[in-house]
Design an enzyme around this catalytic site. Structure first.
Site, PDB file in Angstrom:
ATOM      1  N   HIS A  23     -10.056 -15.782   3.657  1.00 24.94           N
ATOM      2  CA  HIS A  23     -10.667 -14.509   4.421  1.00 24.94           C
ATOM      3  C   HIS A  23     -11.623 -14.995   5.614  1.00 24.94           C
ATOM      4  O   HIS A  23     -12.614 -14.056   5.970  1.00 24.94           O
ATOM      5  CB  HIS A  23     -11.724 -13.650   3.523  1.00 24.94           C
ATOM      6  CG  HIS A  23     -10.823 -13.121   2.174  1.00 24.94           C
ATOM      7  ND1 HIS A  23     -11.313 -12.773   0.952  1.00 24.94           N
ATOM      8  CD2 HIS A  23      -9.476 -13.060   1.967  1.00 24.94           C
ATOM      9  CE1 HIS A  23     -10.171 -12.468   0.159  1.00 24.94           C
ATOM     10  NE2 HIS A  23      -9.205 -12.565   0.823  1.00 24.94           N
ATOM     11  N   CYS A  49     -12.928 -15.925  19.497  1.00 23.56           N
ATOM     12  CA  CYS A  49     -12.073 -14.731  20.377  1.00 23.56           C
ATOM     13  C   CYS A  49     -10.984 -13.999  20.004  1.00 23.56           C
ATOM     14  O   CYS A  49     -10.397 -15.168  19.482  1.00 23.56           O
ATOM     15  CB  CYS A  49     -12.160 -15.372  21.868  1.00 23.56           C
ATOM     16  SG  CYS A  49     -11.165 -14.334  23.222  1.00 23.56           S
ATOM     17  N   THR A  93     -23.150 -15.814  -5.994  1.00 23.23           N
ATOM     18  CA  THR A  93     -24.247 -15.058  -6.356  1.00 23.23           C
ATOM     19  C   THR A  93     -25.481 -15.820  -6.784  1.00 23.23           C
ATOM     20  O   THR A  93     -26.462 -15.435  -6.976  1.00 23.23           O
ATOM     21  CB  THR A  93     -23.682 -14.128  -7.383  1.00 23.23           C
ATOM     22  OG1 THR A  93     -22.975 -14.805  -8.658  1.00 23.23           O
ATOM     23  CG2 THR A  93     -22.680 -12.847  -6.932  1.00 23.23           C
ATOM     24  N   ARG A 139     -19.191  -5.991  -4.866  1.00 22.92           N
ATOM     25  CA  ARG A 139     -19.182  -4.819  -5.937  1.00 22.92           C
ATOM     26  C   ARG A 139     -20.374  -4.603  -6.523  1.00 22.92           C
ATOM     27  O   ARG A 139     -20.623  -3.687  -7.378  1.00 22.92           O
ATOM     28  CB  ARG A 139     -17.869  -4.950  -6.818  1.00 22.92           C
ATOM     29  CG  ARG A 139     -16.561  -5.016  -6.162  1.00 22.92           C
ATOM     30  CD  ARG A 139     -15.350  -5.042  -7.307  1.00 22.92           C
ATOM     31  NE  ARG A 139     -14.247  -4.993  -6.739  1.00 22.92           N
ATOM     32  CZ  ARG A 139     -13.536  -5.779  -5.833  1.00 22.92           C
ATOM     33  NH1 ARG A 139     -14.121  -7.072  -6.054  1.00 22.92           N
ATOM     34  NH2 ARG A 139     -12.408  -5.777  -5.564  1.00 22.92           N
ATOM     35  N   ASN A 196     -15.854 -17.148 -15.134  1.00 24.51           N
ATOM     36  CA  ASN A 196     -16.073 -16.094 -14.671  1.00 24.51           C
ATOM     37  C   ASN A 196     -16.915 -15.304 -15.565  1.00 24.51           C
ATOM     38  O   ASN A 196     -16.654 -15.481 -16.879  1.00 24.51           O
ATOM     39  CB  ASN A 196     -15.131 -15.038 -14.017  1.00 24.51           C
ATOM     40  CG  ASN A 196     -15.547 -13.790 -13.076  1.00 24.51           C
ATOM     41  OD1 ASN A 196     -16.210 -14.276 -12.200  1.00 24.51           O
ATOM     42  ND2 ASN A 196     -15.205 -12.756 -13.315  1.00 24.51           N
ATOM     43  N   CYS A 246      -8.165 -15.642  22.962  1.00 21.34           N
ATOM     44  CA  CYS A 246      -7.847 -17.276  23.285  1.00 21.34           C
ATOM     45  C   CYS A 246      -8.151 -18.146  21.900  1.00 21.34           C
ATOM     46  O   CYS A 246      -7.833 -19.508  21.689  1.00 21.34           O
ATOM     47  CB  CYS A 246      -8.587 -17.722  24.524  1.00 21.34           C
ATOM     48  SG  CYS A 246     -10.276 -17.958  24.186  1.00 21.34           S
ATOM     49  N   SER A 277     -14.381 -15.300  -9.733  1.00 21.98           N
ATOM     50  CA  SER A 277     -13.234 -14.350  -9.061  1.00 21.98           C
ATOM     51  C   SER A 277     -13.038 -13.455  -9.889  1.00 21.98           C
ATOM     52  O   SER A 277     -12.729 -14.016 -10.900  1.00 21.98           O
ATOM     53  CB  SER A 277     -11.984 -15.241  -8.235  1.00 21.98           C
ATOM     54  OG  SER A 277     -11.284 -14.088  -7.625  1.00 21.98           O
ATOM     55  N   CYS A 289     -16.025 -13.231  25.514  1.00 22.33           N
ATOM     56  CA  CYS A 289     -15.804 -14.549  25.289  1.00 22.33           C
ATOM     57  C   CYS A 289     -16.129 -15.471  26.620  1.00 22.33           C
ATOM     58  O   CYS A 289     -15.798 -14.959  27.695  1.00 22.33           O
ATOM     59  CB  CYS A 289     -14.148 -14.775  25.078  1.00 22.33           C
ATOM     60  SG  CYS A 289     -13.531 -16.522  25.244  1.00 22.33           S
ATOM     61  N   ALA A 344     -16.713 -14.626  -5.130  1.00 21.02           N
ATOM     62  CA  ALA A 344     -18.122 -14.312  -4.783  1.00 21.02           C
ATOM     63  C   ALA A 344     -19.145 -14.681  -5.855  1.00 21.02           C
ATOM     64  O   ALA A 344     -20.042 -15.001  -5.632  1.00 21.02           O
ATOM     65  CB  ALA A 344     -18.221 -12.829  -4.596  1.00 21.02           C
TER      66      ALA A 344
END
Length: 237
Positions: A111, A119, A18, A26, A210, A122, A185, A144, A14
């Site tokens: 993710h 759908c 930002t 968070r 980070n 399918c 991360s 769908c 994330a």
């Protein structure tokens, strides 16, 4: 260190977004906390929960509609273009790596992706503008167009199984790389956060960029606490 590597695996969280104006989940008073994702089982079971899930989804989309790739995204895109980085593994769902110029097959989305719907029966892709048109008119998401199944944002919700193919691709890249490069991360969300440690155990050097310390900083060959865009802007072609 990057210049000496043959195969670099990129890994983003994330923090890289930002700097594009999308708050971390968070972050204090984060809009994500006011529009929490609906658990997957509840989404399946309840039409009311599905309506609420889509309402929250569109609320967030409206807030971040103007988000554009950051210097960090563009730096990763340049590393991929150089041929040294086969692809980027990401925990993010915002599609900003693709917006920075990467092809779909160069981004491994652990993710899922929040820029379209799928759908659940399918697997057909549906564009969000079409979903929202129906939602705004009726108060309900459409079914769908192909099979009448339930449509859901193409993200991985709490309680939903991780996508098998992206997980396999991420593991293969972590196994063959000689440098694993993390940006933005916290390395606290599993199973995604296991890939840096896996790469390190397989002999790769580990670099973490980070703002805050991570649980893997001590194991890393280099840990930089600073602004991601400032670090990666030097790689922008």
């Amino acid at each position: 260190m990057i210049q000496d590597a043959r195969i670099v695996a990129g890994f983003t969280g994330a923090g890289i977004s930002t700097e594009s104006g999308i708050p971390d989940f968070r972050s204090p008073d984060s809009p994500w906390m006011r529009n929490k994702p609906i658990p997957f089982e509840l989404f399946l079971q309840s039409p009311k929960a599905r309506r609420e899930a889509w309402r929250r989804k569109f609320n967030l989309d409206d807030l971040y509609r103007g988000a554009r790739p950051s210097a960090g995204h563009r730096g990763f895109a340049s590393l991929v273009s150089s041929g040294r980085m086969p692809g980027v593994i990401t925990q993010n769902i915002d599609g900003l790596h693709q917006a920075s110029g990467l092809a779909e097959d160069q981004v491994i989305e652990l993710h899922g992706n929040g820029t379209y719907a799928k759908c659940l029966s399918c697997g057909r892709r549906h564009e969000l503008d079409w979903v929202r048109y129906h939602f705004d008119r009726t108060g309900d998401p459409p079914e769908c167009a192909a099979c009448g199944g339930i449509l859901k944002s193409a993200t991985i919700s709490f309680g939903q199984a991780m996508p098998e193919e992206p997980m396999r691709r991420a593991q293969r890249l972590a196994a063959i790389c000689d440098l694993f490069l993390v940006a933005g991360s916290s390395l606290m969300v599993f199973p995604a956060a296991a890939f840096p440690a896996f790469a390190k155990e397989n002999g790769a050097r580990l670099v973490i960029v980070n703002r805050e310390p991570t649980p893997l900083d001590e194991a890393a060959d280099l840990a930089i606490h600073g602004e991601i865009g400032e670090v990666f802007s030097k790689f922008i072609a």
